[in-house]
Write an enzyme that holds these catalytic residues in place. Structure first.
Site, PDB file in Angstrom:
ATOM      1  N   GLY A  27       0.864  -1.299  -0.068  1.00  0.00           N
ATOM      2  CA  GLY A  27       0.063   0.242   0.104  1.00  0.00           C
ATOM      3  C   GLY A  27       0.922   1.271  -0.007  1.00  0.00           C
ATOM      4  N   GLU A  99       2.098   2.462  11.413  1.00  0.00           N
ATOM      5  CA  GLU A  99       1.123   1.251  10.675  1.00  0.00           C
ATOM      6  C   GLU A  99       0.240   0.734  12.192  1.00  0.00           C
ATOM      7  OE1 GLU A  99       0.678   0.256   7.485  1.00  0.00           O
ATOM      8  OE2 GLU A  99       2.268   1.858   7.176  1.00  0.00           O
TER       9      GLU A  99
HETATM   10  C1  SIN Z   1       1.543  -1.550   3.175  1.00  0.00           C
HETATM   11  O1  SIN Z   1       1.580  -0.236   2.629  1.00  0.00           O
HETATM   12  O2  SIN Z   1       2.294  -2.315   3.069  1.00  0.00           O
HETATM   13  C2  SIN Z   1       0.527  -1.439   4.328  1.00  0.00           C
HETATM   14  C3  SIN Z   1      -0.682  -0.568   4.339  1.00  0.00           C
HETATM   15  C4  SIN Z   1      -0.435   1.038   4.191  1.00  0.00           C
HETATM   16  O3  SIN Z   1       0.381   1.490   4.924  1.00  0.00           O
HETATM   17  O4  SIN Z   1      -0.856   1.373   3.272  1.00  0.00           O
END
Ligand code: SIN
Length: 189
Positions: A27, A99
């Site tokens: 993401g 996160e």
């Molecule tokens: C990720 O990007 O792997 C986790 C989700 C995010 O922070 O958007």
């Protein structure tokens, strides 16, 4: 599960004995790389799909008006393309804070090519976390993303940056691409 998962993540795995750890980003970790890394590689994981099913209270929305950000949902037979970073275990102090809104770290197998794989950590916001929103009709999700804002900026920026990063990687992600088209239409109307 608590709204802030950073303490849970700290207790989850002891990484202190490791020199480095792979992190798989799917993401915002693909396009907002505000942490140090030793190596970066395109990678994919199997059996998971990216979905805008996680509520964002702290970055792209507020507790009263959450935005929508991605998590991974189990999807047998599917693959999810992203970016893997080899990082120092110390980097998770920062990443756990970034996160913290519902994501827990899991170890998953990841592939750099059909022949080459590794194990790494991925942040997943599972359905039992307090900010989880789950599925909704695509046009409702698009409307929510179009109107949401949080301390990290408009929710639409998160979506557009992810959609263009995925295009650059060569990923086919119809869920993200269709949401980006619909949000663009709403904002241009
Ligand atoms: C990720 O990007 O792997 C986790 C989700 C995010 O922070 O958007």
């Amino acid at each position: 599960m608590a709204l802030d998962t950073s303490a849970l993540n700290r207790q989850r795995f002891n990484l202190d004995h490791l020199d480095d750890v792979w992190l798989f980003g799917y993401g915002s970790l693909i396009y907002k790389v505000d942490f140090p890394y030793l190596e970066q590689r395109v990678a994919y994981i199997e059996g998971w799909s990216r979905r805008f099913w996680q509520g964002s209270h702290d970055h792209r929305g507020t507790p009263e008006a959450p935005g929508r950000v991605v998590t991974l949902v189990e999807a047998p037979g599917e693959t999810c393309l992203g970016v893997a970073y080899r990082v120092s275990p110390r980097t998770f102090e920062y990443l756990d804070h970034r996160e913290k809104n519902g994501y827990l770290r899991f170890f998953v197998p990841m592939w750099f090519s059909e022949q080459e794989s590794g194990e790494g950590l991925v942040y997943i916001a599972s359905p039992d976390n307090a900010a989880f929103l789950g599925p909704a009709p695509l046009d409702d999700m698009a409307a929510q993303i179009a109107r949401s804002h949080g301390p990290s900026g408009p929710n639409a920026d998160y979506l557009f940056k992810l959609a263009s990063a995925l295009t650059e990687l060569g990923a086919q992600d119809e869920h993200v691409a269709e949401l980006a088209r619909q949000v663009e239409d709403i904002l241009l109307a």
